[in-house]
Write a protein that holds these residues in place. Structure first.
Motif, PDB file in Angstrom:
ATOM      1  N   TRP A 337       0.851  -1.189   0.000  1.00 54.01           N
ATOM      2  CA  TRP A 337       0.000   0.000   0.000  1.00 54.01           C
ATOM      3  C   TRP A 337       0.891   1.245   0.000  1.00 54.01           C
ATOM      4  N   THR A 338       0.334   2.386  -0.392  1.00 52.31           N
ATOM      5  CA  THR A 338       1.078   3.644  -0.385  1.00 52.31           C
ATOM      6  C   THR A 338       0.141   4.825  -0.239  1.00 52.31           C
ATOM      7  N   ASN A 339       0.577   5.829   0.537  1.00 56.98           N
ATOM      8  CA  ASN A 339      -0.148   7.086   0.700  1.00 56.98           C
ATOM      9  C   ASN A 339       0.596   8.263   0.069  1.00 56.98           C
ATOM     10  N   VAL A 340       1.700   7.949  -0.628  1.00 58.49           N
ATOM     11  CA  VAL A 340       2.516   9.031  -1.173  1.00 58.49           C
ATOM     12  C   VAL A 340       2.765   8.829  -2.666  1.00 58.49           C
ATOM     13  N   GLY A 341       1.860   8.180  -3.321  1.00 58.36           N
ATOM     14  CA  GLY A 341       1.994   8.020  -4.765  1.00 58.36           C
ATOM     15  C   GLY A 341       2.788   6.791  -5.145  1.00 58.36           C
ATOM     16  N   PRO A 342       3.176   6.687  -6.414  1.00 59.14           N
ATOM     17  CA  PRO A 342       3.846   5.488  -6.927  1.00 59.14           C
ATOM     18  C   PRO A 342       5.184   5.229  -6.239  1.00 59.14           C
ATOM     19  N   VAL A 343       5.491   3.922  -6.114  1.00 58.84           N
ATOM     20  CA  VAL A 343       6.766   3.466  -5.556  1.00 58.84           C
ATOM     21  C   VAL A 343       7.415   2.550  -6.580  1.00 58.84           C
ATOM     22  N   ASP A 344       8.640   2.829  -6.941  1.00 60.68           N
ATOM     23  CA  ASP A 344       9.343   2.033  -7.946  1.00 60.68           C
ATOM     24  C   ASP A 344       9.709   0.661  -7.385  1.00 60.68           C
ATOM     25  N   ASP A 345       9.150  -0.384  -7.992  1.00 61.41           N
ATOM     26  CA  ASP A 345       9.359  -1.747  -7.476  1.00 61.41           C
ATOM     27  C   ASP A 345      10.823  -2.159  -7.534  1.00 61.41           C
ATOM     28  N   THR A 346      11.488  -1.850  -8.638  1.00 62.32           N
ATOM     29  CA  THR A 346      12.889  -2.250  -8.791  1.00 62.32           C
ATOM     30  C   THR A 346      13.777  -1.570  -7.762  1.00 62.32           C
ATOM     31  N   GLY A 347      13.541  -0.297  -7.543  1.00 56.18           N
ATOM     32  CA  GLY A 347      14.336   0.417  -6.551  1.00 56.18           C
ATOM     33  C   GLY A 347      14.126  -0.115  -5.149  1.00 56.18           C
ATOM     34  N   ILE A 348      12.876  -0.401  -4.784  1.00 59.11           N
ATOM     35  CA  ILE A 348      12.591  -0.963  -3.466  1.00 59.11           C
ATOM     36  C   ILE A 348      13.230  -2.341  -3.314  1.00 59.11           C
ATOM     37  N   PHE A 349      13.269  -3.116  -4.409  1.00 61.48           N
ATOM     38  CA  PHE A 349      13.891  -4.438  -4.370  1.00 61.48           C
ATOM     39  C   PHE A 349      15.348  -4.321  -3.917  1.00 61.48           C
ATOM     40  N   PHE A 350      16.090  -3.392  -4.502  1.00 61.25           N
ATOM     41  CA  PHE A 350      17.497  -3.245  -4.142  1.00 61.25           C
ATOM     42  C   PHE A 350      17.675  -2.658  -2.749  1.00 61.25           C
ATOM     43  N   LEU A 351      16.776  -1.772  -2.338  1.00 64.75           N
ATOM     44  CA  LEU A 351      16.859  -1.239  -0.979  1.00 64.75           C
ATOM     45  C   LEU A 351      16.592  -2.327   0.067  1.00 64.75           C
ATOM     46  N   THR A 352      15.596  -3.175  -0.198  1.00 63.71           N
ATOM     47  CA  THR A 352      15.310  -4.257   0.749  1.00 63.71           C
ATOM     48  C   THR A 352      16.436  -5.280   0.772  1.00 63.71           C
ATOM     49  N   LYS A 353      17.142  -5.417  -0.353  1.00 62.38           N
ATOM     50  CA  LYS A 353      18.292  -6.326  -0.374  1.00 62.38           C
ATOM     51  C   LYS A 353      19.380  -5.825   0.569  1.00 62.38           C
ATOM     52  N   LEU A 354      19.624  -4.512   0.581  1.00 62.96           N
ATOM     53  CA  LEU A 354      20.565  -3.939   1.543  1.00 62.96           C
ATOM     54  C   LEU A 354      20.086  -4.147   2.971  1.00 62.96           C
ATOM     55  N   PHE A 355      18.778  -3.962   3.164  1.00 67.63           N
ATOM     56  CA  PHE A 355      18.183  -4.144   4.482  1.00 67.63           C
ATOM     57  C   PHE A 355      18.349  -5.592   4.961  1.00 67.63           C
ATOM     58  N   LEU A 356      18.094  -6.568   4.080  1.00 63.59           N
ATOM     59  CA  LEU A 356      18.238  -7.975   4.439  1.00 63.59           C
ATOM     60  C   LEU A 356      19.688  -8.336   4.739  1.00 63.59           C
ATOM     61  N   SER A 357      20.620  -7.740   4.033  1.00 63.79           N
ATOM     62  CA  SER A 357      22.042  -7.993   4.292  1.00 63.79           C
ATOM     63  C   SER A 357      22.418  -7.555   5.703  1.00 63.79           C
ATOM     64  N   ALA A 358      21.852  -6.438   6.146  1.00 63.22           N
ATOM     65  CA  ALA A 358      22.119  -5.979   7.511  1.00 63.22           C
ATOM     66  C   ALA A 358      21.525  -6.945   8.529  1.00 63.22           C
ATOM     67  N   ILE A 359      20.312  -7.456   8.255  1.00 69.81           N
ATOM     68  CA  ILE A 359      19.690  -8.425   9.158  1.00 69.81           C
ATOM     69  C   ILE A 359      20.516  -9.706   9.225  1.00 69.81           C
ATOM     70  N   ILE A 360      20.998 -10.184   8.068  1.00 72.76           N
ATOM     71  CA  ILE A 360      21.813 -11.399   8.031  1.00 72.76           C
ATOM     72  C   ILE A 360      23.058 -11.240   8.895  1.00 72.76           C
ATOM     73  N   SER A 361      23.692 -10.079   8.819  1.00 75.77           N
ATOM     74  CA  SER A 361      24.891  -9.834   9.619  1.00 75.77           C
ATOM     75  C   SER A 361      24.595  -9.952  11.105  1.00 75.77           C
ATOM     76  N   LEU A 362      23.451  -9.406  11.537  1.00 77.78           N
ATOM     77  CA  LEU A 362      23.074  -9.487  12.951  1.00 77.78           C
ATOM     78  C   LEU A 362      22.754 -10.919  13.358  1.00 77.78           C
ATOM     79  N   VAL A 363      22.001 -11.641  12.515  1.00 79.01           N
ATOM     80  CA  VAL A 363      21.628 -13.021  12.830  1.00 79.01           C
ATOM     81  C   VAL A 363      22.860 -13.912  12.925  1.00 79.01           C
ATOM     82  N   ASN A 364      23.808 -13.730  12.007  1.00 74.44           N
ATOM     83  CA  ASN A 364      24.994 -14.585  11.994  1.00 74.44           C
ATOM     84  C   ASN A 364      25.859 -14.414  13.237  1.00 74.44           C
ATOM     85  N   GLN A 365      25.763 -13.269  13.886  1.00 75.62           N
ATOM     86  CA  GLN A 365      26.506 -13.090  15.133  1.00 75.62           C
ATOM     87  C   GLN A 365      26.035 -14.077  16.192  1.00 75.62           C
ATOM     88  N   HIS A 366      24.760 -14.496  16.123  1.00 78.71           N
ATOM     89  CA  HIS A 366      24.214 -15.457  17.085  1.00 78.71           C
ATOM     90  C   HIS A 366      24.358 -16.887  16.594  1.00 78.71           C
TER      91      HIS A 366
END
Length: 414
Positions: A337-366
């Motif tokens: 959903w969005t309240n601020v107009g269109p969101v570029d799917d491809t751009g969000i894909f790469f941003l979430t990939k960076l986000f997931l990489s940060a999560i993986i780093s935290l999980v691997n510490q445990h």
């Protein structure tokens, strides 16, 4: 002979045999003992004497250990036979020549007394010593103050002619509210890694059990603020970020130069999928709500993202712990959903990939610390391997036993 002390002992050779439905038979051949003892004699007409004696015993011993449980393994000696093959008593002190004659005459009777006494004491010693170590073997492991892995036995071990199996709880619990998982781990697979002395079989449902517990404890949810993002990160949680301005143009237009928050939560428990000869995968499901912090401090939701990601798991045994590391295998990203107009799917894909990489780093510490494989006190693993099977993770390992506080001298009284 009021006091007998075992001053030296050697076990000789031994053999172990599994007796189906009964337990473990242990046979010691050529075990030796050197016994130091005192003796006293009181006869008619006030004749008496006392002194010491040294006894050299060579014997064959047969045990039968039954295996039980009370949340942990227990042993009891069902039968013990001691056959003394060489009994030599040398009497010292007093009229030792006279008493030596008496001892030689009573040799057969003394041999029977020693056999029964040693059998009784060995039975007690083996039972007490073994159960001491077993009672000090942990049946749980604390991942944190409120997450405990419980792996106590659920039944007595099943003894077959060539192997013995035991089933353990394998549940992640909250100590304050220990609810058992409802996940079905399925039937135990019928396999043994014959190349190793021990085979551990871990169900893939254990990860789902941990995920359900963490969801109940609200630990798979949290907020990432703009202050948490390192300054050298390629993306900043600011509406003025150059990448976000391209991906969500309406966000900066409507809320210029404002910080962003990410509210992250698991939409369902992660699942571990184990298939023979295939990479092990953890499936994760996340919902992300992006919020703008206004000048007045209010948080306004602006758009939502659903993420489904598969993480490849590399498992190994290190220092007796099952450890692992995650790498991103696949991801799907959807703007919900969005309240601020269109969101570029491809751009969000790469941003979430960076986000997931940060999560993986935290999980691997445990996960690189790992969880312990259940083992008895004093056991050290060696030559361990990890092998995936359908629905289960197999761990094969050899071992050696180095018990603590076992002394070379034991004392008992007849």
């Amino acid at each position: 002979m009021p006091h007998v002390c075992v001053s030296r002992e050697a076990t000789g050779s031994y053999n172990l045999q599994l007796i189906p439905g009964r337990g473990v038979a242990i046979s010691l051949q050529g075990a030796t003992m050197q016994l130091q003892m005192n003796w006293q004699y009181h006869g008619p007409l006030g004749i008496s004497g006392s002194g010491s004696a040294t006894d050299y015993v060579v014997m064959n011993v047969n045990f039968l250990l039954a295996l039980g449980y009370n949340g942990n393994l227990q042993v009891s000696v069902q039968d013990v036979n001691v056959g003394i093959t060489n009994l030599e008593i040398v009497v010292q002190g007093g009229a030792s020549w006279f008493y030596q004659i008496m001892v030689d005459i009573l040799h057969s009777k003394l041999s029977g007394i020693f056999s029964s006494t040693i059998a009784s004491e060995m039975s007690t010693t083996v039972t007490n010593t073994a159960n001491y170590y077993l009672s000090h073997t942990p049946t749980s492991f604390a991942l944190s103050d409120d997450v405990v892995l419980d792996y106590q036995l659920t039944a007595a071990p099943d003894v077959q002619s060539s192997f013995s199996t035991s089933q353990h709880q394998g549940q992640f619990l909250d100590p304050a509210n220990p609810q058992l998982c409802n996940l079905d781990s399925g039937n135990l697979p019928d396999f043994i890694l014959n190349s190793h002395a021990l085979t551990f079989v871990l169900s893939q449902s254990m990860v789902g059990c941990l995920g359900n517990l963490l969801i109940r404890q609200n630990k798979l949810a949290g907020t990432i603020t703009s202050q948490m993002v390192p300054k050298n990160s390629p993306v900043q949680l600011e509406t003025s970020d150059v990448n976000l301005k391209k991906i969500v143009p309406g966000l900066f237009e409507r809320y210029p130069f404002r910080p962003l928050n990410l509210n992250v939560s698991a939409s369902q428990s992660p699942n571990l999928n184990i298939t023979a000869n295939q990479p092990m995968l953890v499936n994760g499901y996340l919902n992300v709500q992006v919020e703008v912090e206004t000048v007045s401090g209010n948080l306004i939701p602006v758009f939502g993202i659903a993420i489904q990601a598969d993480f490849q798991v590399e498992a190994q045994i290190q220092s007796g712990n099952l450890t692992g590391s995650l790498t991103l295998f696949n991801q799907n990203t959807t703007i919900t959903w969005t309240n601020v107009g269109p969101v570029d799917d491809t751009g969000i894909f790469f941003l979430t990939k960076l986000f997931l990489s940060a999560i993986i780093s935290l999980v691997n510490q445990h996960t690189q610390i790992g969880i312990p494989i259940p083992k008895l006190h004093g056991i050290q693993f060696s030559d361990s391997v990890v092998v995936p099977f359908d629905g289960y993770l197999g761990v094969g390992t050899n071992f050696n036993f180095s018990p603590e506080n076992i002394h070379n001298s034991k004392t008992f009284s007849t």
